[in-house]
Design an enzyme around this catalytic site. Structure first.
Site, PDB file in Angstrom:
ATOM      1  N   ASN A 101       0.877  -1.245  -0.059  1.00  0.00           N
ATOM      2  CA  ASN A 101      -0.103   0.052  -0.046  1.00  0.00           C
ATOM      3  C   ASN A 101       0.842   1.153   0.102  1.00  0.00           C
ATOM      4  O   ASN A 101       1.439   1.553   1.028  1.00  0.00           O
ATOM      5  CB  ASN A 101      -0.842   0.157   1.259  1.00  0.00           C
ATOM      6  N   LYS A 103       0.134   4.088  -0.366  1.00  0.00           N
ATOM      7  CA  LYS A 103      -0.275   5.461   0.325  1.00  0.00           C
ATOM      8  C   LYS A 103      -0.255   5.261   1.837  1.00  0.00           C
ATOM      9  O   LYS A 103      -0.526   6.312   2.685  1.00  0.00           O
ATOM     10  CB  LYS A 103      -1.990   5.546   0.055  1.00  0.00           C
ATOM     11  N   ARG A 132       3.562  11.928  -7.577  1.00  0.00           N
ATOM     12  CA  ARG A 132       2.966  12.133  -6.305  1.00  0.00           C
ATOM     13  C   ARG A 132       3.258  11.157  -5.102  1.00  0.00           C
ATOM     14  O   ARG A 132       2.755  11.393  -3.895  1.00  0.00           O
ATOM     15  CB  ARG A 132       1.455  12.312  -6.748  1.00  0.00           C
ATOM     16  N   ALA A 166      -2.368   7.373 -22.661  1.00  0.00           N
ATOM     17  CA  ALA A 166      -2.306   6.815 -23.788  1.00  0.00           C
ATOM     18  C   ALA A 166      -2.433   5.115 -23.642  1.00  0.00           C
ATOM     19  O   ALA A 166      -1.763   4.802 -22.875  1.00  0.00           O
ATOM     20  CB  ALA A 166      -0.737   7.209 -24.665  1.00  0.00           C
ATOM     21  N   ASP A 197       2.248  -0.740 -27.449  1.00  0.00           N
ATOM     22  CA  ASP A 197       2.459  -1.193 -26.121  1.00  0.00           C
ATOM     23  C   ASP A 197       3.738  -2.077 -25.981  1.00  0.00           C
ATOM     24  O   ASP A 197       4.843  -1.472 -25.688  1.00  0.00           O
ATOM     25  CB  ASP A 197       1.296  -2.007 -25.618  1.00  0.00           C
TER      26      ASP A 197
END
Length: 432
Positions: A101, A103, A132, A166, A197
């Site tokens: 996790n 976060k 972030r 994209a 890809d």
């Protein structure tokens, strides 16, 4: 000396360079990237294709995924609620799965610990996500100055579309591939192979391998970045050669070459009448017409050897309807593999249009491990495409993609030294 990290049974002395030839060692039989550790934060196809290549070359790829849900590709195009999708399984073989996790600060600290002793860090999140989370290049390189930090994005990071998402078809559209695919006068088409890809992932893998090699000399890591748009431009070099010749946008040419036209250059109907009962037949643009002459001999039309209509590639293109009629009249009574065998043996380029079922059931391709069968813990036996690059001194057996979090205890114990109680506490707190 080549300094690498990874599986603890390989010491630095075992991978020193410069030992004399003819000294047989067990280490000589290890895979090419044995000991290289990859921290993998990729998802869907472009990034996972890159890390799967590294895994198939012997690297220890530790796939970091969110707890519970896992990487988004696990459920993409899923056909069963109780099993990962074939989409995921085909792109994540030979990796280990660790759930974190990110976060939660404890999850981030575990990731930092893995980074400190890794060789490669790679991500292909949407623009801005990795920053972030606090794992941008500057931060990660401070944790480990030797690390190769790789990123795949849709568009150039300093360009006007940098923040746009994209996928494969978007990359093929903005990189020129779709504009040149299809028939003249018809709508542009997306090519079947997912070169946007997987093609970008392979470009990134080349960059990572080059950076690892350069690190032997410099001792430093570096950042490797690839945009899908620019990778597609690289795949389309012949289309840009056409532009260089004409100064105009390269058109759609169907089955013709983008540079110049000839005939035959197309698919011809064969016995059977199925959707793929065709053989692609081509003769080169050589002024000697040697392949065209061989073709005429095979189909029993030597009487046309001196026919002015077919005297050059340019003339045959002008009379391509007549050329197509001649060849189709011969191919329609033979199956596509027979057509391919007869023409190929005579030196005329020909390829049967083989569908996915025919290819996956081909004995020779299975023998060569173009397709491999792996044992998946939920789905059982799964047949999937293998790795096409053969190396005389490096072989990696193929194993199934990991079930979510299946390597948590193994990796956290092996690399970070956590005990069972610490791992249980992390699991209870939903950090893993």
């Amino acid at each position: 000396m080549v300094e690498i990290h990874g599986t603890p049974d390989v010491s630095k002395n075992q991978v020193e360079m410069g030992e004399g030839p003819g000294q047989a060692r067990d280490e000589d039989r290890l895979p090419a990237l044995h000991g290289v550790r990859v921290v993998d934060l990729t998802q869907f196809e472009a990034g996972t294709s890159c890390t799967q290549v590294l895994a198939w070359l012997g690297a220890d790829v530790i796939k970091i995924e969110p707890p519970v849900s896992g990487e988004q590709g696990r459920r993409a195009s899923a056909d069963r609620e109780d099993a990962d999708s074939f989409y995921f399984i085909y792109l994540n073989a030979n990796k280990r799965s660790v759930t974190l996790n990110l976060k939660d600060e404890r999850g981030k600290e575990i990731l930092r610990s893995l980074i400190r002793d890794a060789d490669v860090f790679i991500e292909n999140y949407a623009p801005g996500v990795i920053e972030r989370l606090g794992f941008d290049y500057e931060t990660v390189s401070k944790l480990n100055p030797r690390i190769i930090y790789a990123q795949i994005k849709g568009f150039p990071e300093d360009g006007k579309y940098a923040e746009f998402p994209a996928f494969d078809m978007i990359a093929q559209a903005v990189g020129g591939a779709i504009s040149t695919t299809g028939e003249a006068g018809r709508i542009p088409l997306r090519p079947g192979p997912t070169i946007g890809d997987t093609g970008t992932g392979l470009h990134c893998a080349i960059g990572i391998l080059s950076a690892l090699y350069q690190r032997i000399r410099t001792g430093r890591g570096q950042r490797v970045s690839v945009s899908m748009q620019e990778a597609m431009i690289n795949f389309s070099r012949i289309a840009f050669a056409r532009w260089a010749m004409t100064g105009e946008a390269t058109p759609r040419c169907g089955n013709q070459s983008l540079l110049s036209s000839t005939a035959p250059s197309g698919v011809y109907p064969c016995k059977g009448g199925g959707p793929n009962d065709y053989c692609f037949i081509y003769t080169s643009r050589s002024p000697t017409n040697h392949q065209w002459k061989r073709l005429l001999s095979i189909i029993g039309r030597e009487d046309l050897l001196d026919d002015e209509r077919f005297s050059s590639p340019e003339m045959r293109f002008k009379h391509q309807d007549e050329v197509d009629a001649l060849i189709s009249n011969w191919t329609k009574d033979r199956d596509k593999l027979e057509v391919m065998r007869i023409l190929g043996a005579a030196g005329v380029p020909a390829g049967a249009v083989m569908d996915t079922k025919e290819l996956v059931e081909d004995e020779e391709l299975n023998r060569r491990e173009a397709f491999v069968t792996v044992e998946h813990p939920v789905r059982g036996e799964v047949k999937m495409p293998g790795w096409p690059v053969k190396m005389s001194d490096s072989y990696v057996p193929k194993v199934a993609a990991p079930v979510l979090g299946s390597s948590n205890e193994e990796v956290l114990t092996q690399y970070l030294g956590l005990d069972k109680d610490e791992i249980a506490a992390l699991r209870e707190a939903k950090v893993i």
